[in-house]
Design an enzyme around this catalytic site. Sequence first.
Site, PDB file in Angstrom:
ATOM      1  N   ASP A 293       0.596 -89.168   6.768  1.00  0.00           N
ATOM      2  CA  ASP A 293       0.474 -87.996   7.637  1.00  0.00           C
ATOM      3  C   ASP A 293      -0.383 -88.367   8.843  1.00  0.00           C
ATOM      4  O   ASP A 293      -1.570 -88.669   8.704  1.00  0.00           O
ATOM      5  CB  ASP A 293      -0.171 -86.851   6.849  1.00  0.00           C
TER       6      ASP A 293
ATOM      7  N   SER B 170      -0.303 -77.194   6.590  1.00  0.00           N
ATOM      8  CA  SER B 170      -0.879 -77.546   7.873  1.00  0.00           C
ATOM      9  C   SER B 170      -1.910 -76.483   8.278  1.00  0.00           C
ATOM     10  O   SER B 170      -2.839 -76.208   7.521  1.00  0.00           O
ATOM     11  CB  SER B 170       0.237 -77.716   8.911  1.00  0.00           C
ATOM     12  N   TRP B 171      -1.755 -75.843   9.443  1.00  0.00           N
ATOM     13  CA  TRP B 171      -2.650 -74.726   9.774  1.00  0.00           C
ATOM     14  C   TRP B 171      -2.567 -73.638   8.704  1.00  0.00           C
ATOM     15  O   TRP B 171      -3.549 -72.955   8.408  1.00  0.00           O
ATOM     16  CB  TRP B 171      -2.306 -74.144  11.152  1.00  0.00           C
TER      17      TRP B 171
ATOM     18  N   HIS C  16       3.883 -85.666   7.616  1.00  0.00           N
ATOM     19  CA  HIS C  16       3.283 -84.341   7.607  1.00  0.00           C
ATOM     20  C   HIS C  16       4.246 -83.210   7.235  1.00  0.00           C
ATOM     21  O   HIS C  16       3.816 -82.179   6.723  1.00  0.00           O
ATOM     22  CB  HIS C  16       2.706 -84.048   8.997  1.00  0.00           C
TER      23      HIS C  16
ATOM     24  N   GLY D 207       0.996 -74.154  12.506  1.00  0.00           N
ATOM     25  CA  GLY D 207       0.800 -74.060  13.946  1.00  0.00           C
ATOM     26  C   GLY D 207      -0.654 -74.290  14.287  1.00  0.00           C
ATOM     27  O   GLY D 207      -1.124 -75.417  14.215  1.00  0.00           O
TER      28      GLY D 207
END
Length: 317
Positions: free
Chosen positions: A266, A110-111, A294, A43
């Site tokens: 990505d 990701s985050w 991604h 996120g």
Amino acid sequence: MNQLFPEISPYASEHLPVGDGHEIYLEQCGNPKGQPVVFIHGGPGAGASTTDRRFFDPEQYRIILLDQRGCGRSKPFGSLVSNDTKHLVADLEQIRKHLAIESWHVFGGSWGSTLSLVYAQTHPESVKSLVLRGIFLAREEDNQWTFDHGGGTRIFADYWQEYLDALPKGTKKGNIAHAYELMIGEDKDLAHQVAKAWARWEISCCTLVPNEEFLNESTSDEKCWTLARHEAHFLHNRCFLEDNQILNNCHLIADIPTTIVHGRYDIVCPFDNGWLLHKALPKSKLVISKTAGHASIEPETTHHLIDATNAMLALSN
């Protein structure tokens, strides 16, 4: 090709008060006596899903999942108060101590890779190993890439236009700060409209091959609300990190076994993020998903991630 492990249910779940009025949703799956691994979702604001449990052998792992402040099943839902990287790192360490775990494996995408790296650099003694996917280094160029007329807008120009069309006339379109103002403003209908458009733009870019089911699952009204607002909150504040903080502090985690899995195509977090992290951590293993973007659910990336979690089992001490 590795497949996700079978669906499982938690054997324990709770809401853990962490201060500032926040209660973190926390669940444990798999083998209570297995190797502890914590899954750190992306996120910010995405929350953990039932699929996230399935990257780990449930007979070998004690699988710990949580929803970060203000999202998923954590309370209060949508709160951005005292919601920053430092607090999220502190929450992870509080959870580790609460569960009486001496050290654990850390898995983040990701985050989640960002938060995993900052956590490991802050508490290296708590981390047995790192498996990181779709690296986001949170540099200024990374913060601007997706939502401030970065390169992603040129590759998916049609999806970007759909996002811009959802913004009100007179808005400085494509600007994180203005979108953030709208999403935390008094006009809740407009805030929801912008949040939905923000989330659909990002998730549409996540997979190399369009995946309508993944898009719809990831952009429900409830998920959009926290995903978009949390992301804008963090990006507007440069993820509450110093410039190039992660790469500058890689010496602190140089000896932690680390596997980096990154999609060649990505668009959300371009491949140079993973490449630069690998160069800063010479002992790390870089695995390139050559047919993926991604998302963790793309088949080749899923395969590599499960390879990595299986390999982590050899690191018990």
